[in-house]
Motif scaffolding. Structure first.
Motif, PDB file in Angstrom:
ATOM      1  N   ALA A  60       0.838  -1.200   0.000  1.00  0.00           N
ATOM      2  CA  ALA A  60       0.000   0.000   0.000  1.00  0.00           C
ATOM      3  C   ALA A  60       0.877   1.256   0.000  1.00  0.00           C
ATOM      4  CB  ALA A  60      -0.931  -0.007   1.208  1.00  0.00           C
ATOM      5  N   GLY A  61       1.946   1.242   0.753  1.00  0.00           N
ATOM      6  CA  GLY A  61       2.879   2.372   0.767  1.00  0.00           C
ATOM      7  C   GLY A  61       3.507   2.592  -0.594  1.00  0.00           C
ATOM      8  N   ALA A  62       3.877   1.496  -1.249  1.00  0.00           N
ATOM      9  CA  ALA A  62       4.478   1.603  -2.573  1.00  0.00           C
ATOM     10  C   ALA A  62       3.479   2.189  -3.570  1.00  0.00           C
ATOM     11  CB  ALA A  62       4.959   0.234  -3.046  1.00  0.00           C
ATOM     12  N   VAL A  63       2.227   1.788  -3.501  1.00  0.00           N
ATOM     13  CA  VAL A  63       1.197   2.322  -4.392  1.00  0.00           C
ATOM     14  C   VAL A  63       1.006   3.815  -4.145  1.00  0.00           C
ATOM     15  CG1 VAL A  63      -1.293   2.262  -4.894  1.00  0.00           C
ATOM     16  CG2 VAL A  63       0.011   0.126  -4.743  1.00  0.00           C
ATOM     17  N   VAL A  64       0.983   4.212  -2.886  1.00  0.00           N
ATOM     18  CA  VAL A  64       0.825   5.632  -2.557  1.00  0.00           C
ATOM     19  C   VAL A  64       1.991   6.434  -3.116  1.00  0.00           C
ATOM     20  CG1 VAL A  64       0.822   7.295  -0.634  1.00  0.00           C
ATOM     21  CG2 VAL A  64      -0.629   5.259  -0.540  1.00  0.00           C
ATOM     22  N   ILE A  65       3.202   5.923  -2.971  1.00  0.00           N
ATOM     23  CA  ILE A  65       4.385   6.631  -3.487  1.00  0.00           C
ATOM     24  C   ILE A  65       4.304   6.765  -5.008  1.00  0.00           C
ATOM     25  CG2 ILE A  65       6.882   6.430  -3.826  1.00  0.00           C
ATOM     26  CD1 ILE A  65       6.990   5.268  -0.962  1.00  0.00           C
ATOM     27  N   VAL A  66       3.931   5.691  -5.688  1.00  0.00           N
ATOM     28  CA  VAL A  66       3.817   5.744  -7.152  1.00  0.00           C
ATOM     29  C   VAL A  66       2.746   6.744  -7.571  1.00  0.00           C
ATOM     30  CG1 VAL A  66       3.084   4.409  -9.177  1.00  0.00           C
ATOM     31  CG2 VAL A  66       4.714   3.425  -7.553  1.00  0.00           C
ATOM     32  N   LEU A  98       3.301  10.084  -9.788  1.00  0.00           N
ATOM     33  CA  LEU A  98       2.528  10.347 -11.007  1.00  0.00           C
ATOM     34  C   LEU A  98       1.829  11.704 -10.923  1.00  0.00           C
ATOM     35  CD1 LEU A  98       0.969   6.860 -11.781  1.00  0.00           C
ATOM     36  CD2 LEU A  98       2.674   8.109 -13.134  1.00  0.00           C
ATOM     37  N   ALA A  99       1.301  12.040  -9.769  1.00  0.00           N
ATOM     38  CA  ALA A  99       0.624  13.322  -9.613  1.00  0.00           C
ATOM     39  C   ALA A  99       1.611  14.469  -9.780  1.00  0.00           C
ATOM     40  CB  ALA A  99      -0.045  13.387  -8.251  1.00  0.00           C
ATOM     41  N   VAL A 100       2.803  14.340  -9.251  1.00  0.00           N
ATOM     42  CA  VAL A 100       3.803  15.400  -9.364  1.00  0.00           C
ATOM     43  C   VAL A 100       4.292  15.513 -10.791  1.00  0.00           C
ATOM     44  CG1 VAL A 100       6.149  16.052  -8.675  1.00  0.00           C
ATOM     45  CG2 VAL A 100       4.504  15.309  -6.962  1.00  0.00           C
ATOM     46  N   LEU A 101       4.538  14.394 -11.455  1.00  0.00           N
ATOM     47  CA  LEU A 101       5.079  14.423 -12.794  1.00  0.00           C
ATOM     48  C   LEU A 101       4.081  14.860 -13.858  1.00  0.00           C
ATOM     49  CD1 LEU A 101       7.222  11.165 -12.706  1.00  0.00           C
ATOM     50  CD2 LEU A 101       8.031  13.530 -12.595  1.00  0.00           C
ATOM     51  N   THR A 102       2.796  14.689 -13.600  1.00  0.00           N
ATOM     52  CA  THR A 102       1.784  15.051 -14.602  1.00  0.00           C
ATOM     53  C   THR A 102       1.278  16.477 -14.429  1.00  0.00           C
ATOM     54  OG1 THR A 102       0.046  14.083 -13.228  1.00  0.00           O
ATOM     55  CG2 THR A 102       1.018  12.687 -14.952  1.00  0.00           C
TER      56      THR A 102
END
Length: 79
Positions: free
Chosen positions: A64-70, A74-78
């Motif tokens: 779950a932590g890994a999904v949140v980080i990804v 994605l939110a920052v990069l987009t």
């Protein structure tokens, strides 16, 4: 270094006095000793299941932590 005979006798006298004066304390200490030595019935019966349950939850939290980080990446990069 081992105990002398006198020291062993003194410890035995202390143990007997505790057994006589506070049997509840003796039962608690015996229970702790059983748990520490691996002789606890609950631990023997459910020990492997508890370890697997804990391991599964650790992996779930990690995933779950890994999904949140990804998702944050994605939110920052987009934007």
């Amino acid at each position: 270094m081992g105990l002398t005979g006198r020291e062993r006798r003194i410890l035995a006298e202390i143990e007997q006095a505790l057994e006589r004066d506070d049997p509840e304390l003796v039962q608690r200490v015996a229970a702790i000793n059983r748990i520490e030595s691996g002789g606890d019935v609950f631990q023997q019966a459910y020990g492997d299941r508890l370890r697997m349950w804990a391991l599964a939850h650790v992996w779930l939290i990690f995933s779950a932590g890994a999904v949140v980080i990804v998702l944050l990446l994605l939110a920052v990069l987009t934007t």
